[in-house]
Design a protein around this motif. Structure first.
Motif, PDB file in Angstrom:
ATOM      1  N   GLN A  72     -17.747  -0.665 -14.488  1.00 21.79           N
ATOM      2  CA  GLN A  72     -16.984  -1.309 -13.365  1.00 21.79           C
ATOM      3  C   GLN A  72     -16.848  -2.740 -13.250  1.00 21.79           C
ATOM      4  OE1 GLN A  72     -19.152   0.572 -10.433  1.00 21.79           O
ATOM      5  NE2 GLN A  72     -17.368   2.119  -9.931  1.00 21.79           N
TER       6      GLN A  72
ATOM      7  N   ALA B 201     -13.707  -5.083 -14.063  1.00 22.51           N
ATOM      8  CA  ALA B 201     -13.149  -6.150 -12.931  1.00 22.51           C
ATOM      9  C   ALA B 201     -13.040  -7.400 -13.705  1.00 22.51           C
ATOM     10  CB  ALA B 201     -14.239  -6.361 -11.931  1.00 22.51           C
TER      11      ALA B 201
ATOM     12  N   GLN C 104      -9.471  -7.110 -16.128  1.00 19.18           N
ATOM     13  CA  GLN C 104      -8.232  -6.921 -15.854  1.00 19.18           C
ATOM     14  C   GLN C 104      -7.178  -7.918 -15.731  1.00 19.18           C
ATOM     15  OE1 GLN C 104      -7.022  -4.008 -14.580  1.00 19.18           O
ATOM     16  NE2 GLN C 104      -8.787  -2.870 -14.525  1.00 19.18           N
TER      17      GLN C 104
ATOM     18  N   ASN D 156      -8.506   2.153 -10.829  1.00 20.73           N
ATOM     19  CA  ASN D 156      -9.325   1.019 -10.051  1.00 20.73           C
ATOM     20  C   ASN D 156     -10.794   1.496 -10.546  1.00 20.73           C
ATOM     21  OD1 ASN D 156     -10.229  -1.004  -8.524  1.00 20.73           O
ATOM     22  ND2 ASN D 156      -9.127  -0.356  -6.886  1.00 20.73           N
TER      23      ASN D 156
ATOM     24  N   THR E 114     -13.359  -0.550 -10.578  1.00 20.64           N
ATOM     25  CA  THR E 114     -14.436  -1.248  -9.780  1.00 20.64           C
ATOM     26  C   THR E 114     -14.662  -0.335  -8.615  1.00 20.64           C
ATOM     27  OG1 THR E 114     -12.513  -2.347  -8.788  1.00 20.64           O
ATOM     28  CG2 THR E 114     -13.573  -3.394 -10.742  1.00 20.64           C
TER      29      THR E 114
END
Length: 387
Positions: free
Chosen positions: A84, A88, A91, A144, A146
């Motif tokens: 995660q 982040a 990205q 997503n 994260t």
């Protein structure tokens, strides 16, 4: 067998596609992001746009980009928290890579399990992607990571791409891989392995041909690609698997020639959509429409606008499946409502331009969009209405 030896086949006509690009093409050497293979894929997207087509991109690479950003300080474990954090961090450079190769704006869309399982959030995601396509923006979709948790992760991006293809009503799912086709066995281990050019049904024998992950930076292998093809086929969407590392193969796609494996869909996309609308349980809500709206809806080419609504009964929420009746109380259609029962009541008989002034917000001009609606004729053609 080399990719050049694989016979090409014609692609059917398509207008909208989802293209999945894996980490093994963006971080090909296990390091940071590179444009080595992405350039040809970006050129294909641009050529498709010039031909009047639309592509939504599902791109991996964030975790690999995050790991390269930290270099020696990157966590070595594969636990969820570490991935995660890396996602982040990675990205932004992943989106920057695609923006550097795209002549039009690039938008990032991050989806979670809840976004595709919850009907209201599903409609929100669908509306956002539709609007980005209308604005001629390249949408780059990823999970997503994260905020995802292990038990609720969508999983690999192959399966995410199949979900997105259904979400945007795509005509085609394109999976760019580091292998040029589905083979009868793993060609890296079996020299007699032969490419399979067409798969009409994903039988156990076909699934047995898939091995494990072929990449040190990706989360999927051939098995996840077959899973994605099966999900897409269930939604009436065929899948094309090809080598994203072969520039000639990618360039031929723009000429509607596939050098890879074609996975057929069991039924058309529209048939699959209507079948789902026919079988899905409806909310305890009804929308009654006037004669003009009934005629427009039964033509199969119109959405249900607020002006055609006479009465709303029962209880339903945004995203629920509701039944639509004419003035005589006869059922004529079923569809996903963009508005709740309370909102639809306030909008009944009013013009679409008044929605925002009446509610203070708008989810769109339609109570039920034509893409989310099945008429009685559609329903009868898929097996009739349940008693």
């Amino acid at each position: 067998m080399s990719v050049a030896a694989i016979a090409g086949q014609a692609l059917p006509t398509w207008r909208r596609a989802v293209l999945k690009v894996g980490s093994n093409l963006l971080a090909a050497d296990g390091g940071g992001l590179t444009t080595r293979y992405a350039e040809a894929l970006a050129a294909f997207i641009t050529a498709s746009r010039a031909a009047g087509r639309q592509i939504v991109l599902v791109s991996s690479g964030a975790v690999a980009a995050g790991r390269s950003q930290l270099r020696a300080h990157a966590p070595s474990g594969s636990d969820l928290a570490a991935r995660q954090a890396l996602a982040a961090l990675g990205q932004a450079p992943m989106i920057a890579l695609w923006q550097s190769l795209s002549p039009r704006p690039v938008a990032q869309v991050l989806l979670t399990h809840d976004d595709v399982r919850n009907r209201r959030r599903y409609l929100n995601a669908r509306a956002t992607l539709r609007e980005l396509l209308a604005l001629d923006v390249l949408a780059v979709v990823n999970e997503n990571d994260t905020v995802a948790v292990d038990e609720l992760k969508l999983g690999d991006n192959d399966n995410l791409a199949a979900i997105v293809a259904a979400l945007v009503d795509a005509d085609l799912l394109l999976i760019a891989s580091d292998i040029d086709a589905l083979y009868s066995a793993d060609p890296r281990q079996d020299s007699s392995a032969m490419p399979i050019l067409r798969v009409d049904a994903l039988t156990p024998d076909v699934l047995a041909m898939a091995g494990g992950s072929g990449s040190a930076v990706g989360t999927g292998g051939m098995h996840t690609k077959l899973e994605a093809a099966a999900k897409a086929a269930a939604a009436g969407i065929p899948t094309a698997l090809f080598s994203g590392r072969n520039k000639d193969t990618v360039e031929r796609l723009a000429l509607d020639r596939l050098r890879g494996t074609w996975f057929a869909a069991g039924r058309s996309r529209m048939q699959a959509r209507k079948y789902w609308l026919r079988h899905a349980p409806a909310a305890p809500g009804r929308v009654h429409v006037d004669a003009g709206a009934a005629r427009a809806l039964t033509s199969g080419r119109a959405s249900l606008l607020p002006g055609g609504v006479l009465e709303v009964s029962g209880v339903f929420h945004r995203g629920d499946l509701v039944e639509i009746f004419d003035e005589a109380g006869r059922p004529i259609a079923r569809g996903l409502s963009q508005y709740s029962q309370a909102e639809a009541k306030r909008l009944a008989g009013r013009h679409s331009r008044d929605i925002e002034s009446l509610l203070g917000y708008s989810y769109g001009a339609e109570i039920v969009h034509r893409d989310d609606l099945a008429t009685l004729a559609d329903i009868e053609s898929t097996g009739g209405i349940d008693a």
